[in-house]
Design a protein around this motif. Structure first.
Motif, PDB file in Angstrom:
ATOM      1  N   HIS A   1       0.832  -1.202   0.000  1.00  0.00           N
ATOM      2  CA  HIS A   1       0.000   0.000   0.000  1.00  0.00           C
ATOM      3  C   HIS A   1       0.869   1.255   0.000  1.00  0.00           C
ATOM      4  CE1 HIS A   1      -2.832   2.823   2.377  1.00  0.00           C
ATOM      5  NE2 HIS A   1      -3.178   2.868   1.109  1.00  0.00           N
ATOM      6  N   LEU A   2       1.910   1.250   0.819  1.00  0.00           N
ATOM      7  CA  LEU A   2       2.845   2.373   0.843  1.00  0.00           C
ATOM      8  C   LEU A   2       3.549   2.529  -0.500  1.00  0.00           C
ATOM      9  CD1 LEU A   2       4.592   4.569   2.223  1.00  0.00           C
ATOM     10  CD2 LEU A   2       6.089   2.717   3.017  1.00  0.00           C
ATOM     11  N   LEU A   3       4.032   1.430  -1.051  1.00  0.00           N
ATOM     12  CA  LEU A   3       4.744   1.497  -2.333  1.00  0.00           C
ATOM     13  C   LEU A   3       3.827   1.953  -3.467  1.00  0.00           C
ATOM     14  CD1 LEU A   3       6.952  -1.738  -2.128  1.00  0.00           C
ATOM     15  CD2 LEU A   3       7.624   0.643  -1.698  1.00  0.00           C
ATOM     16  N   PHE A   4       2.546   1.630  -3.377  1.00  0.00           N
ATOM     17  CA  PHE A   4       1.604   2.093  -4.406  1.00  0.00           C
ATOM     18  C   PHE A   4       1.588   3.619  -4.453  1.00  0.00           C
ATOM     19  CE2 PHE A   4      -2.645   3.849  -5.179  1.00  0.00           C
ATOM     20  CZ  PHE A   4      -2.817   3.483  -6.509  1.00  0.00           C
ATOM     21  N   TRP A   5       1.437   4.260  -3.305  1.00  0.00           N
ATOM     22  CA  TRP A   5       1.373   5.719  -3.295  1.00  0.00           C
ATOM     23  C   TRP A   5       2.699   6.338  -3.668  1.00  0.00           C
ATOM     24  CZ3 TRP A   5      -3.039   7.895  -3.802  1.00  0.00           C
ATOM     25  CH2 TRP A   5      -4.185   7.266  -3.322  1.00  0.00           C
ATOM     26  N   LEU A   6       3.787   5.742  -3.226  1.00  0.00           N
ATOM     27  CA  LEU A   6       5.099   6.275  -3.599  1.00  0.00           C
ATOM     28  C   LEU A   6       5.358   6.109  -5.094  1.00  0.00           C
ATOM     29  CD1 LEU A   6       7.371   5.145  -0.618  1.00  0.00           C
ATOM     30  CD2 LEU A   6       6.358   7.398  -1.040  1.00  0.00           C
ATOM     31  N   SER A   7       4.795   5.062  -5.706  1.00  0.00           N
ATOM     32  CA  SER A   7       5.001   4.857  -7.147  1.00  0.00           C
ATOM     33  C   SER A   7       4.306   5.932  -7.981  1.00  0.00           C
ATOM     34  CB  SER A   7       4.494   3.470  -7.560  1.00  0.00           C
ATOM     35  OG  SER A   7       3.072   3.394  -7.506  1.00  0.00           O
ATOM     36  N   LEU A   8       3.364   6.672  -7.367  1.00  0.00           N
ATOM     37  CA  LEU A   8       2.691   7.763  -8.076  1.00  0.00           C
ATOM     38  C   LEU A   8       3.476   9.070  -8.006  1.00  0.00           C
ATOM     39  CD1 LEU A   8      -1.027   7.168  -6.997  1.00  0.00           C
ATOM     40  CD2 LEU A   8       0.048   6.564  -9.169  1.00  0.00           C
ATOM     41  N   VAL A   9       4.515   9.113  -7.193  1.00  0.00           N
ATOM     42  CA  VAL A   9       5.297  10.342  -7.044  1.00  0.00           C
ATOM     43  C   VAL A   9       5.893  10.806  -8.369  1.00  0.00           C
ATOM     44  CG1 VAL A   9       7.372  11.342  -5.968  1.00  0.00           C
ATOM     45  CG2 VAL A   9       5.743  10.032  -4.587  1.00  0.00           C
ATOM     46  N   PRO A  10       6.474   9.929  -9.209  1.00  0.00           N
ATOM     47  CA  PRO A  10       6.999  10.422 -10.489  1.00  0.00           C
ATOM     48  C   PRO A  10       5.937  11.095 -11.361  1.00  0.00           C
ATOM     49  CG  PRO A  10       7.872   8.247 -10.028  1.00  0.00           C
ATOM     50  CD  PRO A  10       6.815   8.505  -9.001  1.00  0.00           C
ATOM     51  N   PHE A  11       4.716  10.557 -11.362  1.00  0.00           N
ATOM     52  CA  PHE A  11       3.653  11.152 -12.186  1.00  0.00           C
ATOM     53  C   PHE A  11       3.305  12.559 -11.708  1.00  0.00           C
ATOM     54  CE2 PHE A  11      -0.918  12.046 -12.552  1.00  0.00           C
ATOM     55  CZ  PHE A  11      -1.017  12.157 -13.930  1.00  0.00           C
ATOM     56  N   VAL A  12       3.020  12.709 -10.404  1.00  0.00           N
ATOM     57  CA  VAL A  12       2.618  14.026  -9.909  1.00  0.00           C
ATOM     58  C   VAL A  12       3.794  15.005  -9.929  1.00  0.00           C
ATOM     59  CG1 VAL A  12       0.671  13.209  -8.549  1.00  0.00           C
ATOM     60  CG2 VAL A  12       2.954  13.250  -7.505  1.00  0.00           C
ATOM     61  N   THR A  13       5.010  14.473  -9.778  1.00  0.00           N
ATOM     62  CA  THR A  13       6.195  15.335  -9.860  1.00  0.00           C
ATOM     63  C   THR A  13       6.323  15.919 -11.263  1.00  0.00           C
ATOM     64  OG1 THR A  13       7.362  14.039  -8.185  1.00  0.00           O
ATOM     65  CG2 THR A  13       8.703  15.414  -9.626  1.00  0.00           C
ATOM     66  N   GLY A  14       6.189  15.045 -12.277  1.00  0.00           N
ATOM     67  CA  GLY A  14       6.281  15.508 -13.658  1.00  0.00           C
ATOM     68  C   GLY A  14       5.179  16.476 -14.029  1.00  0.00           C
ATOM     69  N   TRP A  15       3.940  16.173 -13.602  1.00  0.00           N
ATOM     70  CA  TRP A  15       2.804  17.045 -13.930  1.00  0.00           C
ATOM     71  C   TRP A  15       2.977  18.420 -13.296  1.00  0.00           C
ATOM     72  CZ3 TRP A  15      -2.848  16.979 -11.914  1.00  0.00           C
ATOM     73  CH2 TRP A  15      -3.681  17.653 -12.833  1.00  0.00           C
ATOM     74  N   MET A  16       3.424  18.438 -12.042  1.00  0.00           N
ATOM     75  CA  MET A  16       3.603  19.713 -11.352  1.00  0.00           C
ATOM     76  C   MET A  16       4.741  20.516 -11.966  1.00  0.00           C
ATOM     77  SD  MET A  16       3.976  20.372  -7.235  1.00  0.00           S
ATOM     78  CE  MET A  16       5.597  19.584  -7.088  1.00  0.00           C
ATOM     79  N   GLY A  17       5.850  19.863 -12.268  1.00  0.00           N
ATOM     80  CA  GLY A  17       6.998  20.566 -12.835  1.00  0.00           C
ATOM     81  C   GLY A  17       6.740  21.076 -14.233  1.00  0.00           C
ATOM     82  N   GLU A  18       6.055  20.287 -15.062  1.00  0.00           N
ATOM     83  CA  GLU A  18       5.777  20.691 -16.435  1.00  0.00           C
ATOM     84  C   GLU A  18       4.778  21.833 -16.519  1.00  0.00           C
ATOM     85  OE1 GLU A  18       7.057  19.866 -19.254  1.00  0.00           O
ATOM     86  OE2 GLU A  18       8.358  18.207 -18.643  1.00  0.00           O
ATOM     87  N   ASN A  19       4.015  22.049 -15.467  1.00  0.00           N
ATOM     88  CA  ASN A  19       2.990  23.088 -15.479  1.00  0.00           C
ATOM     89  C   ASN A  19       3.285  24.215 -14.496  1.00  0.00           C
ATOM     90  OD1 ASN A  19       0.632  22.032 -17.321  1.00  0.00           O
ATOM     91  ND2 ASN A  19       1.341  20.266 -16.143  1.00  0.00           N
ATOM     92  N   ASP A  20       4.569  24.406 -14.200  1.00  0.00           N
ATOM     93  CA  ASP A  20       5.019  25.539 -13.382  1.00  0.00           C
ATOM     94  C   ASP A  20       4.284  25.644 -12.051  1.00  0.00           C
ATOM     95  OD1 ASP A  20       6.828  26.218 -15.378  1.00  0.00           O
ATOM     96  OD2 ASP A  20       5.399  27.526 -16.383  1.00  0.00           O
ATOM     97  N   PHE A  21       4.106  24.491 -11.384  1.00  0.00           N
ATOM     98  CA  PHE A  21       3.498  24.458 -10.054  1.00  0.00           C
ATOM     99  C   PHE A  21       2.086  25.072 -10.054  1.00  0.00           C
ATOM    100  CE2 PHE A  21       8.100  24.567  -9.474  1.00  0.00           C
ATOM    101  CZ  PHE A  21       8.296  23.441  -8.676  1.00  0.00           C
ATOM    102  N   ALA A  22       1.298  24.727 -11.055  1.00  0.00           N
ATOM    103  CA  ALA A  22      -0.086  25.197 -11.129  1.00  0.00           C
ATOM    104  C   ALA A  22      -0.916  24.584 -10.002  1.00  0.00           C
ATOM    105  CB  ALA A  22      -0.690  24.851 -12.487  1.00  0.00           C
ATOM    106  N   ALA A  23      -2.119  25.131  -9.805  1.00  0.00           N
ATOM    107  CA  ALA A  23      -2.939  24.769  -8.648  1.00  0.00           C
ATOM    108  C   ALA A  23      -3.296  23.284  -8.592  1.00  0.00           C
ATOM    109  CB  ALA A  23      -4.209  25.619  -8.638  1.00  0.00           C
ATOM    110  N   ALA A  24      -3.908  22.753  -9.654  1.00  0.00           N
ATOM    111  CA  ALA A  24      -4.374  21.366  -9.631  1.00  0.00           C
ATOM    112  C   ALA A  24      -3.219  20.361  -9.477  1.00  0.00           C
ATOM    113  CB  ALA A  24      -5.183  21.060 -10.889  1.00  0.00           C
ATOM    114  N   PRO A  25      -2.120  20.485 -10.245  1.00  0.00           N
ATOM    115  CA  PRO A  25      -1.008  19.550 -10.041  1.00  0.00           C
ATOM    116  C   PRO A  25      -0.406  19.654  -8.640  1.00  0.00           C
ATOM    117  CG  PRO A  25      -0.796  20.657 -12.152  1.00  0.00           C
ATOM    118  CD  PRO A  25      -1.885  21.358 -11.414  1.00  0.00           C
ATOM    119  N   THR A  26      -0.334  20.876  -8.109  1.00  0.00           N
ATOM    120  CA  THR A  26       0.228  21.054  -6.763  1.00  0.00           C
ATOM    121  C   THR A  26      -0.668  20.397  -5.719  1.00  0.00           C
ATOM    122  OG1 THR A  26       1.309  23.127  -7.392  1.00  0.00           O
ATOM    123  CG2 THR A  26       0.925  22.768  -5.050  1.00  0.00           C
TER     124      THR A  26
END
Length: 204
Positions: A80-105
């Motif tokens: 369960h822990l590894l599942f949520w940590l495995s999503l970190v690359p996705f949200v990291t990329g989305w937030m970085g590519e969109n200049d820390f916009a509201a929804a990705p943040t």
């Protein structure tokens, strides 16, 4: 069951997560330093996430060091822990590519919150397996820092839709709070070794 395979599997997953994140850093086409400027949000989000994964790896290692055995509940809690940590690359990329916009943040905060909850669940599963007098249970104590982290994440998520910069500052603050090594387990181990040595000397 021992903890060796659980720790080895977890280490492998965390290493893959870091590898996926670094692959999101695209090489700029220009050869001048200004060409790196558009990558700054991506790099900053990568650094923050790298620190978080490092913190989880460090604390996970310490936790399993004082764990004698695991059962099925602990295995699933770890997944369960590894599942949520495995999503970190996705949200990291989305937030970085969109200049820390509201929804990705905000979604980044949701993943951090759920990972923290999953880590808490894993701790409780191990304590239930090992007993309330186990080394881990004594080391955790009231776990003020863990509870405070959950509160900060919960506050930062809705704040992202008002001031994303403040949300990211809160995420960074939690990372800095945990970047200082958590010595609770080490102190408990040292105390246990001291008691064992004193008992041995008394027996002699």
């Amino acid at each position: 069951m021992g903890t060796t395979r659980l720790e080895a599997f977890s280490d492998g997953v965390l290493a893959i997560i870091i590898t996926i994140m670094v692959l999101e850093l695209k090489v700029p086409h220009g050869a001048e330093l200004p060409a790196l400027r558009p990558l700054l949000p991506v790099v900053l989000s990568y650094v923050l996430s790298f620190v978080y994964i490092g913190i989880y790896w460090n604390n996970h290692h310490h936790m399993l060091h004082v764990t004698q055995r695991v059962n099925g509940k602990v295995l699933w809690a770890n997944l369960h822990l590894l599942f949520w940590l495995s999503l970190v690359p996705f949200v990291t990329g989305w937030m970085g590519e969109n200049d820390f916009a509201a929804a990705p943040t905000a979604l980044y905060g949701v993943v951090l919150l759920m990972a923290a909850v999953a880590y808490w669940v894993l701790e409780r599963a191990i304590v239930a397996q090992e007993g309330r007098e186990s080394l881990l249970a004594r080391a955790l104590g009231r776990d003020v820092k863990g509870k405070l982290s959950l509160v900060i994440y919960a506050a930062a998520i809705p704040l992202a839709f008002v001031h994303p910069e403040l949300s990211n500052a809160l995420y960074a603050a939690v990372a800095l709070m945990w970047l200082i090594p958590d010595t609770r387990i080490e102190r408990t181990l040292q105390a246990e070794h001291a008691r064992a040595a004193a008992s041995t000397q008394a027996g002699d």
